[in-house]
Scaffold this active site. Structure first.
Site, PDB file in Angstrom:
ATOM      1  N   SER A 194       0.853  -1.192   0.000  1.00  0.00           N
ATOM      2  CA  SER A 194       0.000   0.000   0.000  1.00  0.00           C
ATOM      3  C   SER A 194       0.883   1.234   0.000  1.00  0.00           C
ATOM      4  O   SER A 194       2.049   1.191   0.431  1.00  0.00           O
ATOM      5  CB  SER A 194      -0.882  -0.002   1.251  1.00  0.00           C
ATOM      6  OG  SER A 194      -1.496   1.251   1.455  1.00  0.00           O
ATOM      7  N   TYR A 244      -1.782  -0.455  10.584  1.00  0.00           N
ATOM      8  CA  TYR A 244      -1.819  -0.766   9.150  1.00  0.00           C
ATOM      9  C   TYR A 244      -0.541  -0.297   8.465  1.00  0.00           C
ATOM     10  O   TYR A 244       0.068  -1.044   7.687  1.00  0.00           O
ATOM     11  CB  TYR A 244      -3.040  -0.113   8.512  1.00  0.00           C
ATOM     12  CG  TYR A 244      -3.207  -0.437   7.038  1.00  0.00           C
ATOM     13  CD1 TYR A 244      -3.626  -1.697   6.644  1.00  0.00           C
ATOM     14  CD2 TYR A 244      -2.959   0.522   6.059  1.00  0.00           C
ATOM     15  CE1 TYR A 244      -3.789  -2.005   5.295  1.00  0.00           C
ATOM     16  CE2 TYR A 244      -3.119   0.223   4.717  1.00  0.00           C
ATOM     17  CZ  TYR A 244      -3.533  -1.038   4.341  1.00  0.00           C
ATOM     18  OH  TYR A 244      -3.685  -1.333   3.000  1.00  0.00           O
ATOM     19  N   LYS A 262       2.217  -2.752   6.537  1.00  0.00           N
ATOM     20  CA  LYS A 262       2.578  -2.620   5.128  1.00  0.00           C
ATOM     21  C   LYS A 262       4.031  -2.182   4.961  1.00  0.00           C
ATOM     22  O   LYS A 262       4.725  -2.624   4.028  1.00  0.00           O
ATOM     23  CB  LYS A 262       1.633  -1.635   4.434  1.00  0.00           C
ATOM     24  CG  LYS A 262       0.204  -2.148   4.309  1.00  0.00           C
ATOM     25  CD  LYS A 262       0.133  -3.460   3.521  1.00  0.00           C
ATOM     26  CE  LYS A 262      -1.300  -3.867   3.224  1.00  0.00           C
ATOM     27  NZ  LYS A 262      -1.386  -5.119   2.421  1.00  0.00           N
TER      28      LYS A 262
END
Length: 246
Positions: A138, A151, A155
């Site tokens: 991402s 998150y 990533k």
């Protein structure tokens, strides 16, 4: 010019997170390009629908469970290519993120790709064959978005780990790359970003002026798997409208 029907003819592609979003688009595109698809998802209903559409082999597994992920990764072999697309997010700030949600995100977004690469690479090396892996990361790996503490960590870790994979597996003939999409209009994202007031600040940072479609990310994934990218290894490829450079 890509031959839609034969680019991956005689090859097989394993896609995790194939039930929805980018994973679904990747499975569909791989099948259109001639590949035999092995699809992994925790949703049996989604897999049944996909199998009816493209005739793929399916494996149901909750990738937050390390043993279930390992079993699915082993059962899927042998395959020629691997796409680690399964992932999710929980919106929590640095001050609010819980150990439980942090561990869940790391398990699915970072640990599961490691497990699948391990089983895939062991099978390819034992067979004396090379291959290619794409880990779907991402733009959050590059950017510290508020309320995305765990998150972004998951990533960012996936990107760093992928570079190690590329370094260690490259001599075995196995290439490993990441794709790093910006906001992609999966069914869930369409709802989340449907409010013009909410989406306007993000779109203002995207020079092409719109969010991505899952199919656009799938095209980059298939390119990185293909022989056209035969010397691309260890890359984190932004697919983000130029967000990273604004």
């Amino acid at each position: 010019m890509v031959d839609e029907k034969s680019e991956f003819s005689g090859k097989s592609v394993l896609v995790t997170g194939a039930g929805k979003g980018i994973g679904l688009a990747t499975a569909r595109l791989a099948a259109r390009r001639g590949a035999a698809v092995v699809a992994v998802s925790r949703s049996r209903e989604d897999l049944e629908s996909l199998s009816a559409e493209i005739g793929c082999r399916t494996l149901t597994a909750d990738l937050a469970d390390a043993e279930a992920a390992r079993a699915a990764a082993r059962d899927a072999q042998p395959v020629d290519f691997l796409v680690n697309c399964a992932g999710f997010t929980i919106l929590e700030s640095v001050l609010d993120v819980t150990v439980e949600s942090f561990d869940q995100l790391m398990a699915v977004n970072t640990r599961a790709p490691l497990i699948f690469v391990q089983e895939y690479a062991k099978a390819r090396i034992a067979a004396g064959k090379g291959g290619a892996v794409v880990n779907v990361s991402s733009m959050s790996a590059f950017t510290g978005f508020a309320d995305h503490a765990a998150y972004c960590a998951s990533k960012g870790g996936l990107d760093a780990m992928s570079r190690v994979m590329a370094n260690e597996l490259g001599p075995k003939g196995i290439r490993v790359n990441c794709v790093n999409p910006a906001i992609t209009l999966t069914a869930m994202a369409r709802k989340a970003w449907s409010d013009p007031e909410k989406s306007a600040p993000m779109l203002a940072r995207m020079p092409l002026g719109r969010f991505l479609e899952p199919e656009e990310v799938a095209e980059v994934i298939l390119f990185l798997l293909s022989d056209r990218a035969s010397m691309v290894n260890g890359l984190s490829m932004p697919v983000d409208s130029g967000f990273k450079v604004t």
